[in-house]
Design an enzyme around this catalytic site. Structure first.
Site, PDB file in Angstrom:
ATOM      1  N   GLY A   6      22.116   4.951  -8.346  1.00  0.00           N
ATOM      2  CA  GLY A   6      23.346   4.551  -9.031  1.00  0.00           C
ATOM      3  C   GLY A   6      23.913   5.719  -9.814  1.00  0.00           C
ATOM      4  O   GLY A   6      24.452   5.559 -10.911  1.00  0.00           O
ATOM      5  N   GLY A   9      27.624   5.876 -11.261  1.00  0.00           N
ATOM      6  CA  GLY A   9      28.092   4.888 -12.230  1.00  0.00           C
ATOM      7  C   GLY A   9      28.295   5.467 -13.620  1.00  0.00           C
ATOM      8  O   GLY A   9      28.196   6.680 -13.842  1.00  0.00           O
ATOM      9  N   GLN A  10      28.611   4.573 -14.550  1.00  0.00           N
ATOM     10  CA  GLN A  10      28.967   4.987 -15.907  1.00  0.00           C
ATOM     11  C   GLN A  10      27.815   5.728 -16.588  1.00  0.00           C
ATOM     12  O   GLN A  10      28.022   6.776 -17.195  1.00  0.00           O
ATOM     13  CB  GLN A  10      29.357   3.747 -16.726  1.00  0.00           C
ATOM     14  CG  GLN A  10      30.093   4.079 -18.011  1.00  0.00           C
ATOM     15  CD  GLN A  10      30.001   2.972 -19.053  1.00  0.00           C
ATOM     16  OE1 GLN A  10      29.316   1.970 -18.854  1.00  0.00           O
ATOM     17  NE2 GLN A  10      30.680   3.151 -20.154  1.00  0.00           N
ATOM     18  N   ASP A  32      23.892   7.352  -4.551  1.00  0.00           N
ATOM     19  CA  ASP A  32      24.847   6.295  -4.877  1.00  0.00           C
ATOM     20  C   ASP A  32      25.297   5.655  -3.570  1.00  0.00           C
ATOM     21  O   ASP A  32      25.117   6.228  -2.509  1.00  0.00           O
ATOM     22  CB  ASP A  32      26.059   6.858  -5.646  1.00  0.00           C
ATOM     23  CG  ASP A  32      26.759   5.759  -6.429  1.00  0.00           C
ATOM     24  OD1 ASP A  32      26.300   5.425  -7.528  1.00  0.00           O
ATOM     25  OD2 ASP A  32      27.764   5.208  -5.915  1.00  0.00           O
ATOM     26  N   ILE A  33      25.897   4.474  -3.695  1.00  0.00           N
ATOM     27  CA  ILE A  33      26.332   3.767  -2.494  1.00  0.00           C
ATOM     28  C   ILE A  33      27.482   4.501  -1.801  1.00  0.00           C
ATOM     29  O   ILE A  33      27.721   4.330  -0.620  1.00  0.00           O
ATOM     30  CB  ILE A  33      26.702   2.300  -2.820  1.00  0.00           C
ATOM     31  CG1 ILE A  33      26.914   1.481  -1.555  1.00  0.00           C
ATOM     32  CG2 ILE A  33      27.919   2.199  -3.727  1.00  0.00           C
ATOM     33  CD1 ILE A  33      26.284   0.132  -1.592  1.00  0.00           C
ATOM     34  N   ARG A  34      28.231   5.304  -2.565  1.00  0.00           N
ATOM     35  CA  ARG A  34      29.285   6.108  -1.942  1.00  0.00           C
ATOM     36  C   ARG A  34      29.185   7.567  -2.391  1.00  0.00           C
ATOM     37  O   ARG A  34      28.566   7.846  -3.416  1.00  0.00           O
ATOM     38  CB  ARG A  34      30.662   5.532  -2.241  1.00  0.00           C
ATOM     39  CG  ARG A  34      30.980   5.367  -3.697  1.00  0.00           C
ATOM     40  CD  ARG A  34      32.281   4.590  -3.887  1.00  0.00           C
ATOM     41  NE  ARG A  34      32.098   3.160  -3.663  1.00  0.00           N
ATOM     42  CZ  ARG A  34      31.686   2.314  -4.613  1.00  0.00           C
ATOM     43  NH1 ARG A  34      31.434   2.745  -5.825  1.00  0.00           N
ATOM     44  NH2 ARG A  34      31.536   1.025  -4.355  1.00  0.00           N
ATOM     45  N   ASN A  47      22.383   2.866  -0.122  1.00  0.00           N
ATOM     46  CA  ASN A  47      22.492   1.493  -0.594  1.00  0.00           C
ATOM     47  C   ASN A  47      21.088   1.135  -1.061  1.00  0.00           C
ATOM     48  O   ASN A  47      20.156   1.084  -0.260  1.00  0.00           O
ATOM     49  CB  ASN A  47      22.940   0.603   0.574  1.00  0.00           C
ATOM     50  CG  ASN A  47      22.964  -0.866   0.189  1.00  0.00           C
ATOM     51  OD1 ASN A  47      22.456  -1.259  -0.861  1.00  0.00           O
ATOM     52  ND2 ASN A  47      23.563  -1.676   1.047  1.00  0.00           N
ATOM     53  N   TYR A 137      23.998 -11.973 -14.547  1.00  0.00           N
ATOM     54  CA  TYR A 137      23.545 -10.638 -14.950  1.00  0.00           C
ATOM     55  C   TYR A 137      22.437 -10.747 -15.998  1.00  0.00           C
ATOM     56  O   TYR A 137      21.383 -10.113 -15.868  1.00  0.00           O
ATOM     57  CB  TYR A 137      24.756  -9.880 -15.500  1.00  0.00           C
ATOM     58  CG  TYR A 137      24.462  -8.527 -16.091  1.00  0.00           C
ATOM     59  CD1 TYR A 137      24.060  -7.468 -15.290  1.00  0.00           C
ATOM     60  CD2 TYR A 137      24.621  -8.296 -17.456  1.00  0.00           C
ATOM     61  CE1 TYR A 137      23.819  -6.213 -15.834  1.00  0.00           C
ATOM     62  CE2 TYR A 137      24.391  -7.055 -18.005  1.00  0.00           C
ATOM     63  CZ  TYR A 137      23.982  -6.011 -17.193  1.00  0.00           C
ATOM     64  OH  TYR A 137      23.750  -4.780 -17.735  1.00  0.00           O
ATOM     65  N   LYS A 141      18.523  -9.649 -15.770  1.00  0.00           N
ATOM     66  CA  LYS A 141      17.923  -8.664 -16.676  1.00  0.00           C
ATOM     67  C   LYS A 141      16.705  -9.262 -17.378  1.00  0.00           C
ATOM     68  O   LYS A 141      15.684  -8.586 -17.552  1.00  0.00           O
ATOM     69  CB  LYS A 141      18.955  -8.169 -17.702  1.00  0.00           C
ATOM     70  CG  LYS A 141      20.010  -7.252 -17.101  1.00  0.00           C
ATOM     71  CD  LYS A 141      19.394  -5.955 -16.563  1.00  0.00           C
ATOM     72  CE  LYS A 141      20.405  -5.011 -15.948  1.00  0.00           C
ATOM     73  NZ  LYS A 141      19.801  -3.861 -15.289  1.00  0.00           N
TER      74      LYS A 141
END
Ligand code: SER
Length: 308
Positions: A6, A9-10, A32-34, A47, A137, A141
C-alpha cells in the site's frame, strides 16, 4: 530488506520516503495496486490479495520486515462491506502467516480509532475499554487487533501496531476516511478560501500530523521487543479538535476563509468515535511523545501546500 504494502497511499507514500532515507533506497521495496509516481527504489505492482505474488516478492527480495498498509477506510468500506472485510482481513492473515512460518521477522499493521464505538468512553479513551465498532472498517480493525495478539502470544510473531487517529499530511490525499475533512480543508482554504465540511460543528475527533505518525511508526518498530507489551494495538492521542477550531486556526493565516457545514453519512461514523485518546501506555512502553499541535500543524500545512 523491508516491504511496504500500500505504498501509494496516504501513509505509505510518506513512510517509504522516510524508510528509504534511513536504510537506503534499495533496501525498501514498495508495492501498490497501481503504478505510483516518483519511486526512487524497487517497486512492484501488487494486489495484496494475490497471496502467491506477495509470497514470491517476499522470497525474491529476501524480505525481513513488512509494513502492511493496505485497507479500505471507514467511509469506503461502508459502501462495499463484503469487499472491505475481505481485503482488510485476508491480507493481514497472509502477512501474519509469513511471520508465523519464519519467512519474515517483523510486521507493522495499523489499527485505528475506528475500533471504538458508541459505548466507549468518549474523552481520554483508555487503552483497554469498551470496543463496539459500528463500521465494517472498525470491525475489521478490531478483529485484526485480536489476531495480531493471538499470533504474538501463540506463535511468537513480532507484530506491532498503532491505533492511528485521523492523519493529516500534505504529500498525498487520504482516500475514503471520515477524518479526511481535516486534510481537504487546507487545500480548499488555499484554492477557494471556503470549505463545506461534511461533519457538523462541534464534532471532536483525535487527529495527528503525518510527521508525528510516521515517526511514531518507526519508533515503535525500532523499540526493543521486550518493551512492546501490547501486541494488539497502541492508543495514540494526537491532537483533538472540532471543524470550527481548525477553521479558526486557518483564519489566522487566511482571514477571508469561511467554513460551512453540510453533514452527510460520515457524521454518524464520527459520532461513534472518541473525541480524545489516552496514550500513556505508548508513552511508558516505547517513549512516545507528540511534537505537533494544531497551531504548528496548520502553519506547516499552509506553508508547504502554498509552495507546491
Ligand atoms: N482515518 C480513518 C478513517 O477516517 C480512521 O482510521 O477512516
Amino acid at each position: 530488506m523491508i516491504l511496504v504494502l500500500g505504498a501509494g497511499g496516504q501513509v505509505g507514500s510518506e513512510l517509504v520516503e522516510k524508510l528509504r532515507a534511513k536504510h537506503g533506497k534499495d533496501k525498501v521495496v514498495a508495492t501498490d495496486i497501481r503504478e505510483t509516481e516518483n519511486q526512487e527504489g524497487p517497486f512492484e505492482v501488487l494486489n495484496a490479495l494475490d497471496q502467491e505474488k506477495l509470497r514470491e516478492i517476499v522470497d525474491r527480495y529476501k524480505i525481513e520486515e513488512i509494513y502492511h498498509l493496505v485497507a479500505l477506510l471507514s467511509a469506503t468500506a461502508e459502501k462495499q462491506p463484503e469487499f472491505g472485510w475481505k481485503l482488510n482481513m485476508e491480507t493481514l492473515f497472509t502477512v501474519l502467516d509469513l511471520a508465523k512460518e519464519g519467512k519474515i521477522k517483523k510486521v507493522f499493521w495499523p489499527s485505528s480509532i475506528a475500533v471504538f464505538g458508541p459505548n466507549t468512553p468518549r474523552q481520554e479513551t483508555p487503552q483497554h475499554t469498551v470496543t463496539d465498532p459500528t463500521t465494517v472498517y472498525g470491525i475489521s480493525k478490531l478483529a485484526g487487533e485480536r489476531w495480531c495478539e493471538y499470533y504474538a502470544k501463540n506463535y511468537g510473531v513480532d507484530v506491532r501496531s498503532i491505533r492511528y487517529p485521523g492523519l493529516i499530511g500534505y504529500k498525498s490525499l487520504p482516500g475514503g476516511g471520515t477524518t479526511d475533512y481535516a486534510v481537504d480543508i487546507y487545500h480548499k482554504a488555499l484554492e477557494s478560501k471556503s470549505y463545506e465540511c461534511f461533519l457538523q460543528k462541534g464534532t471532536y475527533l483525535p487527529m495527528m500530523y503525518m510527521e508525528d505518525a510516521i515517526r511514531a511508526t518507526i519508533e515503535l518498530m525500532e523499540a526493543p521487543s521486550e518493551s512492546i507489551k501490547i501486541r494488539s494495538s497502541y492508543n495514540l492521542g494526537g491532537i483533538s479538535f472540532a471543524p470550527e477550531e481548525i477553521a479558526a486556526e486557518i483564519k489566522k493565516h487566511i482571514p477571508e476563509f469561511e467554513i460551512t457545514y453540510a453533514p452527510d453519512f460520515r457524521q454518524k461514523i464520527a459520532e461513534s468515535w472518541p473525541g480524545s485518546i489516552n496514550d500513556t501506555a505508548a508513552q511508558q512502553d516505547w517513549g512516545w511523545e507528540l511534537h505537533f499541535d494544531l497551531k504548528k500543524m496548520t502553519e506547516d500545512m499552509l506553508k508547504t501546500l502554498n509552495k507546491v
